[in-house]
Design an enzyme around this catalytic site. Sequence first.
Site, PDB file in Angstrom:
ATOM      1  N   ARG A 107     -28.126   0.174  45.103  1.00  0.00           N
ATOM      2  CA  ARG A 107     -26.274   0.948  44.770  1.00  0.00           C
ATOM      3  C   ARG A 107     -25.747   0.292  43.718  1.00  0.00           C
ATOM      4  NH1 ARG A 107     -25.814   1.583  50.374  1.00  0.00           N
ATOM      5  NH2 ARG A 107     -26.036   4.374  50.797  1.00  0.00           N
ATOM      6  N   LYS A 132     -25.364   2.428  28.284  1.00  0.00           N
ATOM      7  CA  LYS A 132     -26.724   3.124  28.629  1.00  0.00           C
ATOM      8  C   LYS A 132     -27.875   2.214  29.091  1.00  0.00           C
ATOM      9  CE  LYS A 132     -25.121   6.022  25.311  1.00  0.00           C
ATOM     10  NZ  LYS A 132     -25.975   7.677  24.271  1.00  0.00           N
ATOM     11  N   GLU A 160     -30.790   1.122  11.959  1.00  0.00           N
ATOM     12  CA  GLU A 160     -29.375   1.192  13.275  1.00  0.00           C
ATOM     13  C   GLU A 160     -28.517   0.418  12.168  1.00  0.00           C
ATOM     14  OE1 GLU A 160     -29.013   3.222  15.190  1.00  0.00           O
ATOM     15  OE2 GLU A 160     -31.569   3.327  16.509  1.00  0.00           O
ATOM     16  N   LYS A 187     -20.149  -1.373  16.997  1.00  0.00           N
ATOM     17  CA  LYS A 187     -20.713  -0.529  18.548  1.00  0.00           C
ATOM     18  C   LYS A 187     -19.623  -0.600  19.492  1.00  0.00           C
ATOM     19  CE  LYS A 187     -23.704   1.606  20.977  1.00  0.00           C
ATOM     20  NZ  LYS A 187     -25.404   0.987  21.715  1.00  0.00           N
ATOM     21  N   GLU A 209     -19.415   8.487  26.486  1.00  0.00           N
ATOM     22  CA  GLU A 209     -20.072   9.227  25.462  1.00  0.00           C
ATOM     23  C   GLU A 209     -19.392  10.545  25.656  1.00  0.00           C
ATOM     24  OE1 GLU A 209     -23.813   8.758  23.536  1.00  0.00           O
ATOM     25  OE2 GLU A 209     -24.145  10.546  22.912  1.00  0.00           O
ATOM     26  N   ARG A 220     -18.211   8.631  21.027  1.00  0.00           N
ATOM     27  CA  ARG A 220     -19.238   7.843  20.513  1.00  0.00           C
ATOM     28  C   ARG A 220     -20.516   8.198  19.987  1.00  0.00           C
ATOM     29  NH1 ARG A 220     -21.480   3.893  25.204  1.00  0.00           N
ATOM     30  NH2 ARG A 220     -22.820   3.347  24.701  1.00  0.00           N
ATOM     31  N   ASN A 236     -24.644   8.902  16.554  1.00  0.00           N
ATOM     32  CA  ASN A 236     -25.809   9.599  16.865  1.00  0.00           C
ATOM     33  C   ASN A 236     -25.864   9.876  15.252  1.00  0.00           C
ATOM     34  OD1 ASN A 236     -26.043   9.019  19.002  1.00  0.00           O
ATOM     35  ND2 ASN A 236     -24.907  10.885  19.782  1.00  0.00           N
ATOM     36  N   HIS A 259     -29.558  10.454  13.488  1.00  0.00           N
ATOM     37  CA  HIS A 259     -30.259  10.875  14.934  1.00  0.00           C
ATOM     38  C   HIS A 259     -30.991  12.731  15.000  1.00  0.00           C
ATOM     39  CE1 HIS A 259     -29.191   7.301  15.616  1.00  0.00           C
ATOM     40  NE2 HIS A 259     -29.977   7.149  16.820  1.00  0.00           N
ATOM     41  N   HIS A 298     -34.807  12.739  15.482  1.00  0.00           N
ATOM     42  CA  HIS A 298     -35.000  12.667  15.753  1.00  0.00           C
ATOM     43  C   HIS A 298     -35.750  14.046  16.068  1.00  0.00           C
ATOM     44  CE1 HIS A 298     -31.794  11.573  19.124  1.00  0.00           C
ATOM     45  NE2 HIS A 298     -32.921  10.666  18.749  1.00  0.00           N
ATOM     46  N   HIS A 321     -39.044   4.988  16.087  1.00  0.00           N
ATOM     47  CA  HIS A 321     -36.962   5.027  16.019  1.00  0.00           C
ATOM     48  C   HIS A 321     -36.778   5.179  14.688  1.00  0.00           C
ATOM     49  CE1 HIS A 321     -33.073   6.360  17.680  1.00  0.00           C
ATOM     50  NE2 HIS A 321     -33.002   5.412  17.954  1.00  0.00           N
TER      51      HIS A 321
HETATM   52  N1  NAD Z   1     -29.440   2.377  25.654  1.00  0.00           N
HETATM   53  C1  NAD Z   1     -29.185   2.206  24.113  1.00  0.00           C
HETATM   54  O1  NAD Z   1     -27.884   2.634  23.862  1.00  0.00           O
HETATM   55  C2  NAD Z   1     -30.417   2.535  23.422  1.00  0.00           C
HETATM   56  C3  NAD Z   1     -29.699   2.570  22.455  1.00  0.00           C
HETATM   57  C4  NAD Z   1     -31.058   2.273  20.851  1.00  0.00           C
HETATM   58  C5  NAD Z   1     -32.201   2.414  21.565  1.00  0.00           C
HETATM   59  N2  NAD Z   1     -32.842   2.605  22.861  1.00  0.00           N
HETATM   60  C6  NAD Z   1     -33.743   2.731  23.121  1.00  0.00           C
HETATM   61  O2  NAD Z   1     -34.810   1.334  22.915  1.00  0.00           O
HETATM   62  C7  NAD Z   1     -36.246   1.741  22.786  1.00  0.00           C
HETATM   63  C8  NAD Z   1     -36.285   1.073  21.726  1.00  0.00           C
HETATM   64  O3  NAD Z   1     -36.591  -0.063  21.680  1.00  0.00           O
HETATM   65  P1  NAD Z   1     -36.789  -1.437  20.682  1.00  0.00           P
HETATM   66  O4  NAD Z   1     -37.191  -1.125  19.464  1.00  0.00           O
HETATM   67  O5  NAD Z   1     -36.283  -2.408  20.788  1.00  0.00           O
HETATM   68  O6  NAD Z   1     -38.664  -1.532  20.984  1.00  0.00           O
HETATM   69  P2  NAD Z   1     -39.772  -2.282  21.991  1.00  0.00           P
HETATM   70  O7  NAD Z   1     -38.818  -2.627  23.480  1.00  0.00           O
HETATM   71  O8  NAD Z   1     -40.190  -1.360  22.409  1.00  0.00           O
HETATM   72  O9  NAD Z   1     -40.214  -2.961  21.220  1.00  0.00           O
HETATM   73  C9  NAD Z   1     -40.456  -2.706  20.064  1.00  0.00           C
HETATM   74  C10 NAD Z   1     -42.180  -3.571  20.546  1.00  0.00           C
HETATM   75  O10 NAD Z   1     -42.029  -5.102  19.799  1.00  0.00           O
HETATM   76  C11 NAD Z   1     -42.243  -6.171  20.552  1.00  0.00           C
HETATM   77  N3  NAD Z   1     -41.087  -6.927  20.780  1.00  0.00           N
HETATM   78  C12 NAD Z   1     -40.304  -7.457  21.645  1.00  0.00           C
HETATM   79  N4  NAD Z   1     -39.813  -8.532  21.156  1.00  0.00           N
HETATM   80  C13 NAD Z   1     -40.617  -8.809  20.669  1.00  0.00           C
HETATM   81  C14 NAD Z   1     -40.000 -10.142  20.135  1.00  0.00           C
HETATM   82  N5  NAD Z   1     -39.095 -11.006  19.896  1.00  0.00           N
HETATM   83  N6  NAD Z   1     -41.419 -11.155  18.915  1.00  0.00           N
HETATM   84  C15 NAD Z   1     -42.250 -10.057  18.882  1.00  0.00           C
HETATM   85  N7  NAD Z   1     -42.063  -8.295  19.216  1.00  0.00           N
HETATM   86  C16 NAD Z   1     -41.555  -8.485  19.857  1.00  0.00           C
HETATM   87  C17 NAD Z   1     -42.089  -5.623  21.952  1.00  0.00           C
HETATM   88  O11 NAD Z   1     -43.052  -5.511  22.980  1.00  0.00           O
HETATM   89  C18 NAD Z   1     -42.898  -4.033  21.506  1.00  0.00           C
HETATM   90  O12 NAD Z   1     -43.436  -3.911  21.811  1.00  0.00           O
HETATM   91  C19 NAD Z   1     -36.134   2.954  22.559  1.00  0.00           C
HETATM   92  O13 NAD Z   1     -36.891   3.298  24.004  1.00  0.00           O
HETATM   93  C20 NAD Z   1     -34.657   3.630  22.969  1.00  0.00           C
HETATM   94  O14 NAD Z   1     -34.633   4.647  23.638  1.00  0.00           O
HETATM   95  C21 NAD Z   1     -31.516   2.194  23.836  1.00  0.00           C
HETATM   96 ZN    ZN Z   2     -30.819   5.635  17.696  1.00  0.00          ZN
END
Ligand code: NAD
Ligand code: ZN
Length: 276
Positions: free
Chosen positions: A123, A145, A187, A229, A239, A243, A247, A250, A254, A266
Amino acid sequence: MEHRMTVKRAGEFTYDIEWHNTFEGLGNAVEKLSLMSRKACIVTDSTVGPLYLDAVSRQLSPLFETVTSFVFPSGEAQKTLDTVKKLYTHLIEEHYERKDILIALGGGVVGDLTGFTAATYLRGIDFIQIPTTLLSQVDSSVGGKTGVDFDCFKNMVGAFHQPRLVYMSMETLHSLPDVQFSCGMGEVLKSGLIRDLSYYDWTLAHSTELLAREDEALVRMIKGSCLIKKTVVEHDPTEQGERAVLNLGHTIGHAVEKLKHFEMLHGQCVALGTVA
Ligand SMILES: NC(=O)c1ccc[n+]([C@@H]2O[C@H](COP(=O)([O-])OP(=O)(O)OC[C@H]3O[C@@H](n4cnc5c(N)ncnc54)[C@H](O)[C@@H]3O)[C@@H](O)[C@H]2O)c1
Ligand SMILES: [Zn+2]
């Protein structure tokens, strides 16, 4: 320069975001939380693990009776309930209890999945974010999130769950591939455009230092995005309305993502959406 800012946790709680050049300050930062945890599980992916797991373990080992790690294959395709199930199994087999803590070491995929597991295991237990991509440092690690994808639906299952601490080490950005760095910049520019034109202008004016990934400039830029942020999510933590400005770009982004069958990243799609 003080590299810390405090974010209010919905209602009563707050947490700090800290910026450092290396992982050397992590032990101190975690110690200050005065946790009751005996165990810490570092969750990371197969790309980030070989790079930074040792450094993070070394910092945490003196603070906990046991530090374990859970490593899953990198990539969005792993952000699923199947991976969460494997992580639950690890936590149960290692006897993780309510007061113990998860450490998310990686990009947004690791952060979202670890946060969701922390939100639901027993939980809800505590977790710490150690974002290692630019995108996760300026966006996904702040705001609470969490979640995973379900079948082909992105972020379909999730929860709001705030971290106890967000610790960023600029050294992680030096190993990040250019294409991932650009995704984070998408971003960053979005944040400036929605809230703070002087920040947007500063980013453009300092593009040389930023693209050379100079730590001082990076910290300033990431802090600027986190401040935007933080301001937005503090006003609208779940949201309900405001918030949604986060987006920007986006809707079209998307659509591009979908039409390109998720072969484009993305951040690239958001950048295109923002331009449009
Ligand atoms: N929670 C939120 O508010 C929120 C906001 C935006 C995006 N997201 C989510 O975040 C995700 C995308 O995040 P991301 O772009 O970090 O992707 P990711 O976590 O897949 O990282 C991208 C790639 O880089 C590699 N990597 C990570 N750190 C590294 C480093 N220091 N050196 C070398 N390689 C490295 C990872 O292994 C991966 O292959 C999506 O799933 C998206 O939905 C969430
Ligand atoms: Zn985004």
